[in-house]
Design an enzyme around this catalytic site. Structure first.
Site, PDB file in Angstrom:
ATOM      1  N   ALA A 111     -33.567 -56.326  -7.136  1.00  0.00           N
ATOM      2  CA  ALA A 111     -32.446 -56.511  -6.224  1.00  0.00           C
ATOM      3  C   ALA A 111     -32.858 -56.123  -4.806  1.00  0.00           C
ATOM      4  O   ALA A 111     -33.719 -55.261  -4.604  1.00  0.00           O
ATOM      5  CB  ALA A 111     -31.257 -55.674  -6.679  1.00  0.00           C
ATOM      6  N   ARG A 113     -31.670 -54.362  -2.604  1.00  0.00           N
ATOM      7  CA  ARG A 113     -31.503 -52.958  -2.178  1.00  0.00           C
ATOM      8  C   ARG A 113     -32.661 -52.076  -2.636  1.00  0.00           C
ATOM      9  O   ARG A 113     -32.789 -50.932  -2.201  1.00  0.00           O
ATOM     10  CB  ARG A 113     -30.182 -52.411  -2.708  1.00  0.00           C
ATOM     11  CG  ARG A 113     -30.055 -52.409  -4.223  1.00  0.00           C
ATOM     12  CD  ARG A 113     -28.661 -51.978  -4.648  1.00  0.00           C
ATOM     13  NE  ARG A 113     -28.474 -52.014  -6.106  1.00  0.00           N
ATOM     14  CZ  ARG A 113     -28.130 -53.095  -6.782  1.00  0.00           C
ATOM     15  NH1 ARG A 113     -27.940 -54.238  -6.132  1.00  0.00           N
ATOM     16  NH2 ARG A 113     -27.969 -53.053  -8.088  1.00  0.00           N
ATOM     17  N   TYR A 114     -33.521 -52.608  -3.543  1.00  0.00           N
ATOM     18  CA  TYR A 114     -34.625 -51.812  -4.073  1.00  0.00           C
ATOM     19  C   TYR A 114     -35.983 -52.170  -3.467  1.00  0.00           C
ATOM     20  O   TYR A 114     -36.951 -51.458  -3.689  1.00  0.00           O
ATOM     21  CB  TYR A 114     -34.721 -51.978  -5.588  1.00  0.00           C
ATOM     22  CG  TYR A 114     -33.496 -51.496  -6.334  1.00  0.00           C
ATOM     23  CD1 TYR A 114     -33.045 -50.182  -6.186  1.00  0.00           C
ATOM     24  CD2 TYR A 114     -32.786 -52.345  -7.177  1.00  0.00           C
ATOM     25  CE1 TYR A 114     -31.919 -49.738  -6.857  1.00  0.00           C
ATOM     26  CE2 TYR A 114     -31.675 -51.912  -7.866  1.00  0.00           C
ATOM     27  CZ  TYR A 114     -31.236 -50.604  -7.703  1.00  0.00           C
ATOM     28  OH  TYR A 114     -30.127 -50.158  -8.372  1.00  0.00           O
ATOM     29  N   ILE A 115     -36.071 -53.276  -2.766  1.00  0.00           N
ATOM     30  CA  ILE A 115     -37.373 -53.690  -2.230  1.00  0.00           C
ATOM     31  C   ILE A 115     -37.343 -53.656  -0.709  1.00  0.00           C
ATOM     32  O   ILE A 115     -36.271 -53.703  -0.084  1.00  0.00           O
ATOM     33  CB  ILE A 115     -37.758 -55.104  -2.727  1.00  0.00           C
ATOM     34  CG1 ILE A 115     -36.671 -56.124  -2.404  1.00  0.00           C
ATOM     35  CG2 ILE A 115     -38.035 -55.077  -4.223  1.00  0.00           C
ATOM     36  CD1 ILE A 115     -37.006 -57.539  -2.819  1.00  0.00           C
TER      37      ILE A 115
END
Length: 856
Positions: A111, A113-115
Site C-alpha cells: 500500500a 502508505r508503506y512505501i
C-alpha cells in the site's frame, strides 16, 4: 403538452454526437496516449512534477506524493499510485524503497502508505528545468502544471508505453538505454541507425518482422530454457508481458491438453526467475523445449503500435522517427538552456561592470548634494556615461536603482582586482557558451556521451536478439491420444475404442491412408473419419518427409499389365483423394510397403499359368528402381496376370547419407542448406559438440536437437580423430596440452573442470595435426622468438581425464592457432568426406520433380 414545453425539447442524437466526441478527445489527449515531446501520459507527467515539488533529497511516502499529485490530476488516488508503481518498476526515474512489487511474479506493490520514493539523479538532471518549461493552469485553476516536461532524452522509447483510448491504442516497446543514446549520437552525426526492443525480464527476441515499431509489425519473444539434467528443465528468464504465474498456468494447461508431458513444476522465483519443470521418465528434453515454445507462453508474439500525441493530434510513427524527434527536441532544449545561460551571464557581466565603474570612479559621491530621487538617478546616469561605451546594452533606470542599493560596507571593502578577475571569468564563461551555441550539434553529442558515461553502467542489453527457428507443432506435440481403425466399415479415428488399435498420435497430427484400389488420402486426426473400405496402410504423415519411401506394385485395370514404382509423399492437399495407379477402373494394389528410411525389398512375383509362359516366378529388387513422384506411372513388371507377390528379403536403404547443416543464428540443425554443412549422415553417425566449459557431447543428427549457447565446436564425429586442448592452470601457473579420444556414449564427457576462475581453456582443436604458435612477452627489453609447436609431435593421445604435458615454463603473451599440417586420410575417411560433398539421391530427384502440390 404546452407550446413552451415543445420548444424546450432537444434532439438526443445531436447531444450524443457532441458528448461522444468530447469524451473521445479527452481520453485520447488527457489519459491514454503519450506526448511525443516528453514521452509521458498526463498522469505520469503530473506525478513527476509533484515529486519535483516535494524533492528535498529524502524519501517521501508514496501516499504523500499521491496526495500532492491530486492537486493536478482530477482522478482517484488508486489510479495515481498504480501509475507511479509502473514508472518505478521501469527502474529509471524513481528511486524506490520498500515493496514495490515484482515484475517477474506479478506480485503487487505494498500500500502507498508503506512505501517511499524520491527522484533518481538521472531524473533530476534530465527531466526538469523550470526555465525551459511551458506552463498551463491545473484543472481547477489553483496551480500551474507543465504542458510537457523538458526531457533531454528519448524517454518514451526507453520506458515503453501501452494505452487504450476511444477508437485507437498505443503500444511502444521499451528499448535499451545505451543503444538509444548511441542511436541519438549516430543521428546527430548524420548516420543511419537501428534500434530494437530490450526488456527488463530479459529472454530473447526475434526482430525479423519488427517493422521499426510501426503498425503491422511484430516481435517474437521467448523465455530462456536450459537443461538442468536429463529429466529437468529450468526457466531463468521470461518473455516480456508475462509473469511466472501466467507462464506456469500456460504450461499446466498445455499439459492438461496433452500437448506436453510433465511430472511436476516448481516456482522458486525470488530476486531471479527460477522455474523447474520435471519431465516424465523417457521424455526428450529437446522436444519438450520445442513443445514449450509451440504450445505455451514460453514464446509469445507482440505487435507494436507506435501512436503518440504530436501538436494535440494522434500520430502513428516508427520508433526511428520518434527517436529522431526526441533527439532534435533535446538539441532544441539544450539550445534554449544555453541561450538562457548566455543571457544570465551577460546580465551578470553587465551589472558587475557597472558596479566596478560605479565604485572605481567614486560616482556615488555625485549624489551627496542631490535632494530628490530624480536628481540621484540623473547624477549617477551622468557620472556613468563617460565609462560605458564598452557595455553590451544601454544602462536602464533599473540598473541605476540597483547601484543605489549597494551597501556602504561592500563599497568600503571593494577589491578592484578581484572584481576584474570575476568579470574576466564571466567573459570566459560567455565565450564558452557562445562556442557551444556555434557548435550545437557537437555539444549535444558530448551531452549524450556524458549521460552514457554517468548513467549507463548496469544498463547493458538484457534481451538477446536472435533469429528463431520455426517449430512444427505436429513434430513436437506429445502423442496424447490412441488411434483406431474399423476395417470392415472403412472408418478411422480416436473414438473407435472397440475396434483395432493402430498407434498413439497427437490430436493435431495428419494421418495418411492407402487403400487397395491404389488411392491415397491425408486427413486430420479426428474422432471418426470415413475413408472407405479396403484400407491397406494407415500412419502419421509429416509434411516434406523425404525419407519415407513407399514401394508399390499395382495392376492397371481389371486385366491390364502390372507396374512397380517408388515414391515419397512430401506435399498434398488435405482431404483430397489421390490415385497412385495409371487411373484405369478396376486397378488393384498387389504389393505395398512404407519404408521410413528408404529401404528397398526383394520380392518374388508369381504369375498365373499360361501356355506362352515358361517361367512363372521371378524376383524383383526395388533397389533397381529410381524414386520418382507419386503421380508417375511406374515401370512395367509384366503384361501377364499375376497370381501373387511374395516378400523375399529385406533390402538396405537406397537413400544416400543425409546432408545436415548447422544454422549458427538459431543454433539448430537443418536439411535445407542453411548455415554450415556438417556432412552426410547415416545410421549411427553422430555430431560432436564442445562448449567453452570443457564439456564434449555426442548427439544424434535429429533435426529437433538443441545446442548450447556457449558452443565452441560442432562437427561430424569421427571416432579416430583426436581432440587437442591447451589450457591454463591458474593454481600451478602453467600451461598444459592434452590430446584424447571420446567414447561412443551419449553422456557428457568433461575434459576440463578446473574451478579456479582464473583458469581457462586457450585452444580447442579437432584437426588431425594441429599447430600452434607461442608468442612470448619482452623480458628486460629482450624479445624471445615465437615458437611453433606441432601438438601431434608434442604429446601422444592419452585418456580424457589425463592432466597432459606442460606446454612451457615461460610466461606467454598469446597463443596463435596456425594452419594444421597435411594429413593423409584412410580410404574409409576419404569415402566419408566424398559423401559429405555429394548430393543425396533425393536432391537429384527433386530437381526433376515439378508436379508436387503444396497443401496446408
Amino acid at each position: 403538452m404546452t407550446q413552451d414545453n415543445q420548444e424546450s425539447i432537444k434532439k438526443v442524437s445531436g447531444m450524443y454526437q457532441e458528448w461522444f466526441l468530447d469524451y473521445a478527445s479527452y481520453v485520447i489527449l488527457e489519459r491514454a496516449i503519450p506526448s511525443i515531446y516528453d514521452g509521458l501520459k498526463p498522469v505520469q507527467r503530473r506525478i513527476l512534477h509533484s515529486m519535483r515539488e516535494l524533492e528535498d533529497g529524502r524519501y517521501n511516502k508514496v501516499a504523500n506524493i499521491v496526495g500532492n499529485t491530486m492537486k493536478y490530476h482530477p482522478h482517484g488516488d488508486m489510479a495515481i499510485s498504480d501509475a507511479m508503481v509502473q514508472i518505478g518498476q521501469k527502474e529509471l526515474l524513481i528511486d524506490m524503497q520498500g515493496n514495490w512489487g515484482n515484475i517477474y511474479t506479478g506480485d503487487r506493490a505494498a500500500a502507498s502508505r508503506y512505501i517511499e520514493a524520491r527522484l533518481t539523479k538521472f531524473a533530476l538532471e534530465v527531466v526538469f528545468n523550470p526555465k525551459t518549461t511551458k506552463w498551463q493552469p491545473s484543472y481547477d485553476g489553483r496551480n500551474k502544471e507543465p504542458i510537457d516536461l523538458p526531457i533531454k532524452f528519448p524517454l518514451l522509447l526507453a520506458q515503453g508505453v501501452e494505452g487504450i483510448a476511444v477508437g485507437l491504442s498505443t503500444k511502444i516497446l521499451p528499448h535499451n538505454f545505451i543503444e538509444l543514446i548511441d542511436a541519438s549520437i549516430l543521428h546527430l552525426k548524420g548516420k543511419k541507425f537501428q534500434i530494437f526492443p530490450d526488456f527488463l525480464t530479459a529472454g530473447s527476441v526475434d526482430v525479423s518482422d519488427y517493422n521499426d515499431g510501426l503498425r503491422g509489425g511484430k516481435v517474437r519473444i521467448r523465455a530462456k530454457i536450459v537443461q538442468e539434467d536429463k529429466t529437468t528443465l529450468k526457466i531463468t528468464e521470461i518473455p516480456f508481458g508475462t509473469t511466472t504465474g501466467s507462464l506456469i498456468d500456460s504450461i499446466l494447461k498445455a499439459n492438461d491438453k496433452g500437448k506436453i508431458k510433465i511430472k511436476k513444476i516448481e516456482d522458486n522465483t525470488a530476486a531471479e526467475v527460477e522455474i523447474l519443470i520435471h519431465l516424465v521418465p523417457g521424455s526428450s528434453t529437446d522436444k519438450t523445449i520445442d513443445a514449450l515454445y509451440a504450445f505455451t507462453d514460453c514464446e509469445i508474439s507482440v505487435s507494436p503500435n507506435a501512436c503518440v500525441i504530436n501538436k494535440q493530434t494522434p500520430e502513428f510513427l516508427t520508433v526511428s522517427e520518434i527517436l529522431i524527434h526526441n533527439t532534435n527536441n533535446t538539441v532544441d532544449l539544450l539550445k534554449s538552456e544555453l541561450e538562457i545561460e548566455l543571457n544570465e551571464l551577460q546580465e551578470q557581466w553587465h551589472f558587475s561592470s557597472l558596479e566596478r565603474i560605479f565604485i572605481e570612479n567614486r560616482i556615488y559621491h555625485d549624489i551627496e548634494e542631490e535632494e530628490t530621487w530624480e536628481g540621484v538617478i540623473s547624477a549617477i546616469d551622468k557620472g556613468l556615461k563617460p565609462h560605458i561605451a564598452h557595455l553590451i546594452r544601454p544602462v536602464t533606470e533599473e540598473d541605476i536603482t540597483r547601484l543605489t542599493e549597494i551597501r556602504i560596507k561592500r563599497i568600503s571593502k571593494f577589491d578592484l582586482d578581484k572584481a576584474q578577475q570575476f568579470i574576466e571569468s564571466l567573459e570566459e564563461k560567455i565565450e564558452n557558451v557562445k562556442h557551444h551555441l556555434a557548435n550545437l550539434i557537437e555539444y549535444a553529442i558530448e551531452y549524450f556521451k556524458a549521460l552514457k558515461a554517468k548513467y549507463g553502467k548496469g544498463k547493458e542489453r538484457k534481451t538477446e536478439i536472435r533469429t528463431f527457428d520455426t517449430i512444427d507443432a505436429t513434430k513436437v506435440a506429445v502423442a496424447n491420444t490412441r488411434f483406431y481403425i474399423d476395417r470392415t466399415e472403412g472408418f478411422i479415428g480416436t473414438s473407435l475404442k472397440k475396434d483395432e488399435f493402430l498407434f498413439e498420435c497427437s490430436d493435431i497430427d495428419d494421418i495418411i491412408v492407402f487403400k487397395d484400389d491404389g488411392s491415397m488420402i491425408v486427413t486430420k486426426a479426428d474422432a471418426k473419419t470415413f475413408v472407405g473400405k479396403g484400407i491397406m496402410h494407415v500412419a502419421v504423415w509429416h509434411k516434406n518427409d523425404k525419407r519415407t519411401i513407399y514401394n508399390l506394385i499395382y495392376r492397371d485395370g481389371k486385366n491390364g499389365p502390372a507396374y512397380q514404382k517408388r515414391f515419397a509423399v512430401t506435399g498434398i492437399t488435405r482431404d483430397k483423394e489421390y490415385d497412385l495407379t495409371a487411373g484405369n477402373k478396376g486397378s488393384e494394389v498387389l504389393y505395398f510397403t512404407a519404408n521410413p528410411n528408404g529401404e528397398a525389398q526383394v520380392v518374388s512375383v508369381i504369375l498365373k499359368s499360361h501356355q506362352r509362359i515358361k517361367k512363372l516366378k521371378f524376383d524383383l529388387d526395388f533397389a533397381d528402381l529410381a524414386i520418382k513422384g507419386r503421380a508417375s506411372k511406374g515401370n512395367l513388371v509384366t503384361k501377364y496376370p499375376i497370381k501373387k507377390v511374395e516378400f523375399k528379403e529385406d533390402g538396405v536403404s537406397t537413400l544416400a547419407p543425409r546432408q545436415i547443416w548447422f544454422d549458427e543464428d538459431i543454433k539448430r540443425l537443418n536439411a535445407d542448406g542453411l548455415g554450415v554443412l556438417l556432412g552426410s549422415f547415416k545410421g549411427e553417425d553422430k555430431i560432436l559438440t564442445i562448449n567453452k566449459k570443457g564439456e564434449a557431447k555426442l548427439v544424434s543428427f535429429d533435426l529437433s536437437n538443441r545446442f548450447d549457447e556457449e558452443l565452441e565446436v560442432i562437427e561430424k564425429w569421427r571416432p579416430n580423430k583426436p581432440i587437442s586442448c591447451v589450457y591454463f592452470d591458474a593454481e600451478k601457473e602453467r600451461y598444459f596440452v592434452k590430446r584424447f579420444l571420446l567414447e561412443d556414449t551419449v553422456s557428457p564427457q568433461v575434459f576440463y573442470n578446473l574451478e579456479d576462475a582464473k583458469s581457462s581453456i586457450k585452444v580447442i582443436s579437432t584437426d588431425y595435426l594441429p599447430v600452434i604458435e607461442l608468442i612470448y612477452p619482452k623480458v628486460k627489453g629482450e624479445e624471445k622468438e615465437p615458437e611453433v609447436i606441432s601438438l601431434e609431435e608434442f604429446i601422444t593421445v592419452k585418456g580424457i581425464k589425463a592432466q597432459g604435458n606442460q606446454l612451457t615454463t615461460s610466461k606467454l603473451k598469446q597463443i596463435n592457432v596456425l594452419a594444421p599440417l597435411p594429413f593423409e586420410e584412410t580410404e574409409e575417411e576419404e569415402i566419408e568426406n566424398e559423401e559429405d560433398q555429394q548430393p543425396t539421391l533425393f536432391d537429384e530427384v527433386e530437381e526433376k520433380e515439378t508436379n508436387i502440390e503444396e497443401g496446408e
